[in-house]
Design a protein around this motif. Sequence first.
Motif, PDB file in Angstrom:
ATOM      1  N   ARG A  54      11.177  14.728 -12.099  1.00  0.00           N
ATOM      2  CA  ARG A  54      11.631  16.091 -11.939  1.00  0.00           C
ATOM      3  C   ARG A  54      10.695  17.055 -11.788  1.00  0.00           C
ATOM      4  O   ARG A  54      10.240  17.777 -10.868  1.00  0.00           O
ATOM      5  N   ALA A  55       9.603  16.975 -12.665  1.00  0.00           N
ATOM      6  CA  ALA A  55       8.476  18.019 -12.712  1.00  0.00           C
ATOM      7  C   ALA A  55       7.641  17.867 -11.445  1.00  0.00           C
ATOM      8  O   ALA A  55       7.054  18.789 -10.669  1.00  0.00           O
ATOM      9  N   THR A 111       9.198  18.866  -8.361  1.00  0.00           N
ATOM     10  CA  THR A 111       9.083  20.329  -8.148  1.00  0.00           C
ATOM     11  C   THR A 111       7.709  21.089  -7.780  1.00  0.00           C
ATOM     12  O   THR A 111       7.741  21.718  -6.936  1.00  0.00           O
ATOM     13  N   LEU A 159       7.118  20.322  -4.162  1.00  0.00           N
ATOM     14  CA  LEU A 159       7.718  21.385  -3.205  1.00  0.00           C
ATOM     15  C   LEU A 159       7.321  22.672  -3.127  1.00  0.00           C
ATOM     16  O   LEU A 159       6.977  23.108  -2.137  1.00  0.00           O
ATOM     17  N   LEU A 160       6.904  23.128  -4.475  1.00  0.00           N
ATOM     18  CA  LEU A 160       6.742  24.514  -4.710  1.00  0.00           C
ATOM     19  C   LEU A 160       5.153  24.577  -4.193  1.00  0.00           C
ATOM     20  O   LEU A 160       4.550  25.544  -3.375  1.00  0.00           O
ATOM     21  N   ALA A 179      14.086  22.580  -5.589  1.00  0.00           N
ATOM     22  CA  ALA A 179      13.385  22.809  -6.905  1.00  0.00           C
ATOM     23  C   ALA A 179      14.169  23.367  -7.935  1.00  0.00           C
ATOM     24  O   ALA A 179      14.229  22.946  -8.998  1.00  0.00           O
ATOM     25  N   PHE A 180      14.997  24.226  -7.479  1.00  0.00           N
ATOM     26  CA  PHE A 180      15.932  24.813  -8.451  1.00  0.00           C
ATOM     27  C   PHE A 180      16.889  23.875  -8.928  1.00  0.00           C
ATOM     28  O   PHE A 180      16.954  23.892 -10.233  1.00  0.00           O
ATOM     29  N   LEU A 207      16.211  20.757  -9.300  1.00  0.00           N
ATOM     30  CA  LEU A 207      15.425  19.931 -10.190  1.00  0.00           C
ATOM     31  C   LEU A 207      15.275  20.277 -11.492  1.00  0.00           C
ATOM     32  O   LEU A 207      15.236  19.562 -12.418  1.00  0.00           O
ATOM     33  N   VAL A 208      14.908  21.650 -11.405  1.00  0.00           N
ATOM     34  CA  VAL A 208      14.634  22.285 -12.776  1.00  0.00           C
ATOM     35  C   VAL A 208      16.038  22.745 -13.633  1.00  0.00           C
ATOM     36  O   VAL A 208      15.826  22.140 -14.689  1.00  0.00           O
ATOM     37  N   THR A 209      16.901  22.815 -13.101  1.00  0.00           N
ATOM     38  CA  THR A 209      18.114  23.342 -13.684  1.00  0.00           C
ATOM     39  C   THR A 209      19.399  22.284 -13.702  1.00  0.00           C
ATOM     40  O   THR A 209      20.312  22.322 -14.792  1.00  0.00           O
ATOM     41  N   ARG A 210      19.222  21.081 -12.899  1.00  0.00           N
ATOM     42  CA  ARG A 210      20.160  20.101 -12.830  1.00  0.00           C
ATOM     43  C   ARG A 210      21.446  20.600 -12.673  1.00  0.00           C
ATOM     44  O   ARG A 210      22.605  20.177 -13.247  1.00  0.00           O
ATOM     45  N   SER A 265      13.941  14.403  -3.349  1.00  0.00           N
ATOM     46  CA  SER A 265      14.814  15.068  -4.362  1.00  0.00           C
ATOM     47  C   SER A 265      16.275  14.833  -4.254  1.00  0.00           C
ATOM     48  O   SER A 265      16.851  14.852  -5.307  1.00  0.00           O
TER      49      SER A 265
END
Length: 221
Positions: A37-38, A41, A44-45, A80-81, A83-86, A133
């Motif tokens: 996930r990291a 992310t 992507l960003l 990205a959102f 992946l970070v928040t699920r 992703s």
Amino acid sequence: MLTADRLLALAATGLVAAALATIARRDPEGAAARAIRAGLTVALLGGAAVYVAAEWRAGRLSPWDFLPLHLCDFAIFMAAFALVTRRRGAAEVVWFWAMSGTVLAMVTPDVDDGFPDARWLAYYGMHGAVVASAVVLAVGLGLRPRPGAPWRAFGWTLAYAAVVGAVDLATGANFLYLREKPPNPTLLDLFGPWPVYIGVAGLVALGLFALLYLPFRRRAG
């Protein structure tokens, strides 16, 4: 036309996505899944930031291009959102956008040069990261689309298109290709003239969303 380099890019994306999803699925809460996930992310960003900076320095961007007003650009930030928040809702949208629009953009890319040009590598790298992703979220982390997900994703797509359409109308831009088709050959060329192709593309998108939900229908039901 699917050239050899495009086919290889699609194959590589599929293999990487499958491998990452398989690893994450073994333990969605484990260290390996968190690392995936990291990593995605950051890819992507970080990739988006580097690409925009390079295009800006080369004088190929306007201030408007810093905003994610093309669907594939916005999908980067949505992925990205998610992946970070699920957040399952975000993961659903990423699944449908990535596996329809992003994949089709990889089949008929809006980029002139081929492998190993830097812009080609950036284009396929970023689009491939969005697809990977989506697969990791839906399959590896278990954030599968729920009943009604195709309609919800389509509703979000229409809302996004409405906002972008207002920007196009106010500025004369052509984000989402709502004012005219892209200069390079794409599937939109098969959908008729403006504005017919916009409506046809919407119907095609809804049909693709329905098909993309089928693998999850039994488990969601």
